[in-house]
Motif scaffolding. Structure first.
Motif, mmCIF file in Angstrom:
data_model
loop_
_atom_site.group_PDB
_atom_site.id
_atom_site.type_symbol
_atom_site.label_atom_id
_atom_site.label_comp_id
_atom_site.label_asym_id
_atom_site.label_seq_id
_atom_site.Cartn_x
_atom_site.Cartn_y
_atom_site.Cartn_z
ATOM 1 N N GLN A 1 0.824 -1.215 0.000
ATOM 2 C CA GLN A 1 0.000 0.000 0.000
ATOM 3 C C GLN A 1 0.857 1.265 0.000
ATOM 4 O OE1 GLN A 1 -2.534 -0.497 3.400
ATOM 5 N NE2 GLN A 1 -4.071 -1.705 2.273
ATOM 6 N N GLU A 2 1.954 1.264 0.753
ATOM 7 C CA GLU A 2 2.838 2.430 0.754
ATOM 8 C C GLU A 2 3.495 2.618 -0.611
ATOM 9 O OE1 GLU A 2 3.563 4.781 3.099
ATOM 10 O OE2 GLU A 2 1.842 3.940 4.173
ATOM 11 N N LEU A 3 3.889 1.517 -1.233
ATOM 12 C CA LEU A 3 4.498 1.633 -2.566
ATOM 13 C C LEU A 3 3.498 2.164 -3.586
ATOM 14 C CD1 LEU A 3 6.628 -1.644 -2.725
ATOM 15 C CD2 LEU A 3 7.475 0.689 -2.544
ATOM 16 N N SER A 4 2.248 1.721 -3.479
ATOM 17 C CA SER A 4 1.244 2.247 -4.412
ATOM 18 C C SER A 4 0.981 3.725 -4.170
ATOM 19 C CB SER A 4 -0.052 1.445 -4.271
ATOM 20 O OG SER A 4 -0.614 1.628 -2.978
ATOM 21 N N TYR B 1 3.252 5.895 -3.015
ATOM 22 C CA TYR B 1 4.429 6.621 -3.493
ATOM 23 C C TYR B 1 4.469 6.660 -5.033
ATOM 24 C CZ TYR B 1 6.755 6.900 1.071
ATOM 25 O OH TYR B 1 7.085 7.212 2.364
ATOM 26 N N MET B 2 4.264 5.516 -5.674
ATOM 27 C CA MET B 2 4.506 5.382 -7.103
ATOM 28 C C MET B 2 3.245 5.476 -7.942
ATOM 29 S SD MET B 2 7.139 2.144 -6.863
ATOM 30 C CE MET B 2 7.497 2.170 -8.598
ATOM 31 N N GLY B 3 2.122 5.142 -7.387
ATOM 32 C CA GLY B 3 0.912 5.019 -8.171
ATOM 33 C C GLY B 3 0.740 3.581 -8.635
ATOM 34 N N ILE B 4 -0.537 3.217 -8.861
ATOM 35 C CA ILE B 4 -0.810 1.831 -9.186
ATOM 36 C C ILE B 4 -0.246 1.443 -10.545
ATOM 37 C CG2 ILE B 4 -3.050 2.324 -10.239
ATOM 38 C CD1 ILE B 4 -2.178 -0.628 -7.939
ATOM 39 N N THR C 1 -2.009 -19.250 -6.233
ATOM 40 C CA THR C 1 -2.412 -18.149 -7.118
ATOM 41 C C THR C 1 -3.716 -17.540 -6.630
ATOM 42 O OG1 THR C 1 -1.352 -19.313 -8.943
ATOM 43 C CG2 THR C 1 -2.860 -17.535 -9.499
ATOM 44 N N ARG C 2 -4.665 -18.376 -6.259
ATOM 45 C CA ARG C 2 -5.950 -17.886 -5.777
ATOM 46 C C ARG C 2 -5.773 -17.108 -4.474
ATOM 47 N NH1 ARG C 2 -7.935 -22.421 -5.595
ATOM 48 N NH2 ARG C 2 -8.426 -22.571 -7.808
ATOM 49 N N PHE C 3 -4.898 -17.585 -3.589
ATOM 50 C CA PHE C 3 -4.635 -16.871 -2.327
ATOM 51 C C PHE C 3 -4.036 -15.484 -2.598
ATOM 52 C CE2 PHE C 3 -1.931 -15.690 1.223
ATOM 53 C CZ PHE C 3 -2.753 -15.913 2.318
ATOM 54 N N ALA C 4 -3.095 -15.395 -3.544
ATOM 55 C CA ALA C 4 -2.480 -14.097 -3.864
ATOM 56 C C ALA C 4 -3.503 -13.144 -4.461
ATOM 57 C CB ALA C 4 -1.312 -14.302 -4.811
ATOM 58 N N ILE C 5 -4.387 -13.659 -5.340
ATOM 59 C CA ILE C 5 -5.415 -12.795 -5.938
ATOM 60 C C ILE C 5 -6.335 -12.262 -4.856
ATOM 61 C CG2 ILE C 5 -7.428 -12.807 -7.468
ATOM 62 C CD1 ILE C 5 -5.917 -14.839 -9.201
ATOM 63 N N ASN C 6 -6.773 -13.116 -3.949
ATOM 64 C CA ASN C 6 -7.653 -12.671 -2.860
ATOM 65 C C ASN C 6 -6.945 -11.666 -1.954
ATOM 66 O OD1 ASN C 6 -9.626 -14.383 -3.832
ATOM 67 N ND2 ASN C 6 -9.032 -16.076 -2.477
ATOM 68 N N PHE C 7 -5.636 -11.888 -1.710
ATOM 69 C CA PHE C 7 -4.895 -10.970 -0.842
ATOM 70 C C PHE C 7 -4.810 -9.579 -1.468
ATOM 71 C CE2 PHE C 7 -0.845 -8.986 0.335
ATOM 72 C CZ PHE C 7 -0.992 -8.911 1.710
ATOM 73 N N PHE C 8 -4.408 -9.505 -2.751
ATOM 74 C CA PHE C 8 -4.289 -8.195 -3.408
ATOM 75 C C PHE C 8 -5.646 -7.520 -3.518
ATOM 76 C CE2 PHE C 8 -0.208 -9.871 -4.945
ATOM 77 C CZ PHE C 8 0.601 -8.776 -4.714
ATOM 78 N N THR C 9 -6.685 -8.296 -3.750
ATOM 79 C CA THR C 9 -8.020 -7.703 -3.862
ATOM 80 C C THR C 9 -8.484 -7.157 -2.521
ATOM 81 O OG1 THR C 9 -8.527 -9.305 -5.610
ATOM 82 C CG2 THR C 9 -10.383 -8.143 -4.620
ATOM 83 N N ILE D 1 -6.701 -5.901 -0.090
ATOM 84 C CA ILE D 1 -5.986 -4.687 0.327
ATOM 85 C C ILE D 1 -6.180 -3.553 -0.676
ATOM 86 C CG2 ILE D 1 -4.268 -6.041 1.561
ATOM 87 C CD1 ILE D 1 -2.317 -5.539 -0.715
ATOM 88 N N GLY D 2 -7.063 -3.747 -1.679
ATOM 89 C CA GLY D 2 -7.361 -2.679 -2.630
ATOM 90 C C GLY D 2 -6.403 -2.579 -3.785
ATOM 91 N N LEU D 3 -5.642 -3.600 -4.050
ATOM 92 C CA LEU D 3 -4.686 -3.590 -5.161
ATOM 93 C C LEU D 3 -5.007 -4.720 -6.136
ATOM 94 C CD1 LEU D 3 -1.366 -2.970 -3.179
ATOM 95 C CD2 LEU D 3 -2.776 -1.293 -4.361
ATOM 96 N N GLY D 4 -6.301 -4.893 -6.422
ATOM 97 C CA GLY D 4 -6.693 -5.947 -7.339
ATOM 98 C C GLY D 4 -6.219 -5.723 -8.755
ATOM 99 N N ALA D 5 -5.895 -4.460 -9.114
ATOM 100 C CA ALA D 5 -5.415 -4.188 -10.469
ATOM 101 C C ALA D 5 -4.084 -4.854 -10.751
ATOM 102 C CB ALA D 5 -5.302 -2.674 -10.677
#
Length: 736
Positions: free
Chosen positions: A577-580, A582-585, A613-621, A623-627
C-alpha cells in the motif's frame, strides 16, 4: 554422813590402800589425760600443748640460730659466685668484641648449619609432605651446580609432580589441546606413576568429568602406550579391591572410568563385559545398580562393537526382574535402562564432538582382563635416584620435539616455570585485547542515538554521523540504530528514510546491509508491536521507492497460506500500500511486470500452484490492489488448459514403422482429445464445487454468529450488490 566418816576413819589400813590405788591410777597416762580433759577447757588445753619448757625452748632457739647462719652463708656464697661469673663474662665479651673475624665466622657457621638443616629437612621429607614455593624451588635448583646430583633430581621431581597435578586439575573440554601440549612438555615418562595417580584421583573427585579424563588418556595413549597400560592396570586393581570391600561409590566411579575408556577404545570391550558378568552372576541391589550405571555410559558403543554380548547382558537384566527378589527401586532402574536402550542411548552419546581428538588409525587398544592386573607399580610414585638422569632427559627432549615439533624450542626444562621479563612484555604487546563485555559497542550505540535525536534534519544528522568515523565492521550497528530509532517513534518520520537513503547513496556497503536487514525484519516481524511494525515497513517502502535498495529483496516474500502468518501478511499489506501511494498503481504494476525482475517476484505472484495463485489474488483484492492481479487472473483462467498441454507434452509418443500405425495414431489422438476435454471439464466442475462449498460454509458461520435481523440486513445488502454492475463491466460496456 557422820557415820560414814567415822567408819572410814575407823579403818586406816583400808584408807591407805585406797589412796595408793588412786595415786597409781592418777599416774597412769589414761587417767592423767582424762583428768586433764575433765579439768581444763579446750582453749587452755591448746595453750598448754603449745607451751614449752625452758630447756626445750633453748634447744629450739639454738637450732633456729644455726639454720639462719647456714642460710646467710649460702646467700653470701651465691652472691660471690654471681659476681665472679659476671666478671668472667664481661672479660670474655671484651675479648670477643675485639676479634670481629671470630664473631662473623661463628655467625656464618650458624647460618650455614641452619640452611643445611632446612635443606636436609626439605629434601628428605616424605613425598607431598613439604611445600616449596616455586620461586624458592627455582633458586634452590640454580644454586645446585651438579645437575645429576640427588638433591637436584629430588627438586626436579617435586617440580614435575606439582606441574602434573596442576595441569590435570585444570583440564576441561575447552582447553584440552592446550593442556595436552603442556603435559607433553613435561617428562611424563619419568613421572608416569605421578600422572596415572593424578588422573585417577581427579576422576574420583569429580566423576562428572570422566569423559574429559578419558579423552586425555586416549590422546596420551597414542604417543605413550605404556602410560595407558599402567593406568588401566591400576584401575582394574582398584576395581577389584573396592568390589571386595563392598565400597559401592568408588567401585561405580572406577567402572564408569573404564566404560568411558571403552568408548575411546583405549581398552577392549571384553573387559567391560567381564565386569558386567561378575556383577550380574550373583545379583544384589548394589551390584545391579553399578551394572546399570556402566551400561548407561558405554551401552551404545558395546552395541556397535559386540551386539551379541550386549544382548546377553540385557537378557540377564530381564531375568533378574522376573526371578530375583530385588527392591522396587532397582527394578525401576532396570526398566529405565530398557527405555534408554529403546531410544538408542540418545541421551548418552559415546563421545561428544569436542572430545573426538584421536583418529581411528592412531588408536591403541589394550587387551587386559581382571586377572592380568596384578602389579600396579606403585614404586613409580616415589622418588628414586637415577644415575643416567641427564641422558634420559636428553632422550625425552628429542622425543618431545618429535611430538610437538619446534614450537616448544627454547622452553624451560621439566617443572621450571621461569620466563624472562622481556619475553612477557613482548607477549603482552603482541596480544590483542578483545572486549567481551561489549562496552565499546554500547558506547557507540549511545553516541549514534544521541546524534540522531539532537539533529534537526536528515542532512545534519548524516553529516554528524559521518564525522564519527565509524570503523569497518560497525556499519551494521549504524543501520540497526537508525531502524530502532524509527521504530520507537509514535508515527513514521520521513527523516529516517531520507537518512538511510543518503547513506545507501554514499556507500554500497549500506545497500547490502539494508538488504539483509529487510529480510531479517520480515522473518522476525511477529516479534514487533503493531506500531513498530508499521514504522519499519514504511521505512523500507521509502527505500524501495527511491531505489536505495534493490527490489530483489522482495524475493523473501511468499504469498501463500502455508508460508505466511498474520504478522507477515500485515507486513506485506502495509509495504504494498505504501508503494502504491508513493509510485501510483500504474508505475507499481509496470515495475512488477518487469521481465528482468520477474524471477524475484515469483513469491508475490505465484503461478506454480492454483491454490497459491488464488490466495495471492484474494490478498491483493482485499488490500485494494486488485489491479495488480490481472495476469494472475488470466493465468488462473488458463491453468486447466496449460496443465493439460503439459501432460500432453510429457506423454511419450509411440512411433511405429508399420502402415497400420496411422489409424492407431488417429484413434489415439481422438481419444486423447476427448480425454483432455473431459479432464478440463472435470477440473472446472471441481473448482466450481469447491468455491460453492466455501461459500456455503462461510454463510453458515455468519448465520450462526449473528442475529436474525442482522442476517436479513446482510442478505438484502448482498442482493443489492449483486444487482449493481461491477466497475470493470461498466467500463467495458462504456468502451464498447
Amino acid at each position: 554422813m557422820p557415820s560414814s566418816i567415822e567408819d572410814s576413819s575407823a579403818t586406816p589400813e583400808y584408807n591407805r590402800e585406797t589412796s595408793l590405788k588412786e595415786r597409781k591410777r592418777e599416774r597412769s597416762p589414761v587417767s592423767k589425760h582424762s583428768r586433764r580433759d575433765r579439768s581444763r577447757s579446750p582453749r587452755r588445753r591448746r595453750s598448754r600443748s603449745r607451751s614449752r619448757s625452758p630447756r626445750r625452748r633453748d634447744r629450739h632457739d639454738k637450732r633456729r640460730d644455726r639454720d639462719y647462719d647456714r642460710d646467710r652463708r649460702d646467700r653470701r656464697s651465691d652472691r660471690d659466685r654471681r659476681r665472679d661469673d659476671r666478671h668472667v663474662a664481661e672479660h670474655r665479651h671484651k675479648e670477643e668484641s675485639n676479634d670481629d673475624d671470630v664473631i662473623e665466622e661463628k655467625e656464618n657457621s650458624l647460618k650455614k648449619r641452619k640452611e643445611a638443616d632446612e635443606k636436609k629437612d626439605i629434601l628428605t621429607t616424605r613425598t607431598g609432605g613439604a611445600y616449596i614455593p616455586p620461586a624458592k624451588l627455582r633458586m634452590m635448583q640454580e644454586q645446585i651446580s651438579d645437575k645429576s646430583s640427588e638433591s637436584f633430581q629430588r627438586l626436579s621431581w617435586e617440580a614435575l609432580k606439582k606441574s602434573i597435578n596442576g595441569l590435570v586439575n585444570k583440564v576441561n573440554v575447552g582447553n584440552m589441546s592446550d593442556i595436552i601440549r603442556e603435559l607433553f612438555k613435561e617428562n611424563i615418562v619419568r613421572g608416569r606413576g605421578l600422572l596415572c595417580r593424578s588422573i585417577i584421583t581427579a576422576q574420583a573427585a569429580s566423576p562428572t568429568f570422566t569423559h574429559v579424563y578419558a579423552a586425555l588418556v586416549a590422546v596420551i595413549n597414542t604417543k605413550f602406550p605404556q602410560i595407558g597400560e599402567l593406568l588401566l592396570k591400576r584401575l582394574l586393581i582398584q576395581f577389584k579391591r573396592t568390589m571386595k570391600r563392598g565400597d559401592k561409590a568408588v567401585c561405580l566411579t572406577t567402572a564408569k572410568f573404564l566404560a568411558h575408556l571403552v568408548n575411546q577404545q583405549v581398552i577392549h570391550e571384553l573387559v567391560i563385559l567381564e565386569i558386567l558378568t561378575v556383577f550380574l552372576e550373583n545379583p544384589t541391589e548394589d551390584s545391579v545398580e553399578v551394572a546399570v550405571g556402566v551400561i548407561k555410559e558405554c551401552g551404545k558403543k558395546l552395541g556397535e562393537l559386540s551386539p551379541i554380548g550386549i544382548r546377553g547382558i540385557f537378557d540377564r537384566f530381564r531375568s533378574i526382574i522376573q526371578d530375583s527378589d530385588i527392591g522396587k527401586r532397582v527394578q525401576y532402574m532396570i526398566e529405565v535402562l530398557f527405555a534408554i536402550r529403546k531410544d538408542d542411548f540418545k541421551d548418552y552419546p559415546t563421545v561428544i564432538e569436542e572430545l573426538e581428538l584421536v583418529e581411528e588409525s592412531d588408536q591403541v587398544t589394550h587387551f587386559l582382563s581382571l586377572d592380568d592386573a596384578v602389579d600396579g607399580e606403585n614404586t613409580l610414585n616415589i622418588f628414586k635416584f637415577d644415575s643416567d638422569y641427564l641422558q634420559n632427559e636428553e632422550r625425552y627432549q628429542i622425543l618431545r620435539k618429535g611430538i610437538l615439533g619446534d614450537e616448544d624450542e627454547g622452553s624451560s626444562s621439566s617443572g621450571s616455570e621461569e620466563e624472562s621479563d622481556d619475553g612477557e612484555e613482548q607477549e603482552e604487546d603482541d596480544k590483542m585485547i578483545i572486549d567481551q563485555t561489549e562496552t565499546n559497542l554500547v558506547a557507540l550505540r549511545r553516541n549514534i542515538y544521541l546524534t540522531i535525536q539532537s539533529s534537526l534534519d536528515f542532512e545534519e544528522c548524516a553529516h554528524k554521523l559521518l564525522k564519527m568515523e565509524i570503523k569497518p565492521g560497525q556499519e551494521r550497528e549504524l543501520c540497526s540504530m537508525i531502524i530502532d530509532c524509527c521504530a520507537q517513534e509514535r508515527s513514521y518520520l520521513r527523516m529516517y528514510g531520507l537518512l538511510a537513503q543518503r547513506f545507501c547513496q554514499l556507500n554500497k556497503t549500506y545497500v547490502e546491509l539494508y538488504d539483509q536487514i529487510f529480510q531479517e525484519q520480515y522473518e522476525n516481524c511477529h516479534r514487533l508491536e503493531t506500531n513498530k511494525l508499521r514504522n519499519v515497513v514504511k521505512f523500507f517502502a521509502h527505500l524501495f521507492f527511491t531505489d536505495a535498495i534493490p527490489w530483489t529483496a522482495l524475493s523473501c516474500i511468499h504469498l501463500n497460506e502455508d508460508e505466511t502468518t498474520s504478522s507477515s501478511r500485515i507486513f506485506a499489506k502495509i509495504l504494498l500500500q505504501e508503494l502504491s501511494e508513493y509510485m501510483g498503481i500504474t508505475k507499481l504494476n509496470n515495475r512488477f511486470r518487469d521481465e528482468t525482475l520477474a524471477e524475484f517476484f515469483e513469491g508475490l505472484f505465484p503461478r506454480n500452484n492454483p491454490s497459491y495463485t488464488r490466495f495471492a489474488i484474494n490478498f491483493f483484492t482485499s488490500i485494494g490492489l486488485g489491479a495488480l492481479t490481472d495476469e494472475l487472473r488470466a493465468h488462473l483462467k488458463n491453468a486447466p488448459k496449460l496443465i493439460m498441454a503439459q501432460k500432453r507434452a510429457v506423454e511419450p509418443s509411440d512411433d511405429s514403422s508399420s502402415s497400420d500405425s496411422s489409424s492407431d495414431s488417429d484413434s489415439s489422438s481422438d481419444s486423447t482429445s476427448s480425454s483432455s476435454s473431459s479432464d478440463s471439464s472435470v477440473e472446472a466442475a471441481q473448482v466450481k464445487r469447491n468455491s460453492d462449498r466455501r461459500y456455503r460454509e462461510r454463510k453458515e458461520r455468519r448465520s450462526r454468529s449473528s442475529s436474525p435481523v442482522e442476517r436479513r440486513r446482510r442478505e438484502s445488502r448482498h442482493h443489492r450488490d449483486r444487482r449493481q454492475p461491477s466497475p470493470d463491466y461498466s467500463s467495458s460496456r462504456r468502451r464498447g
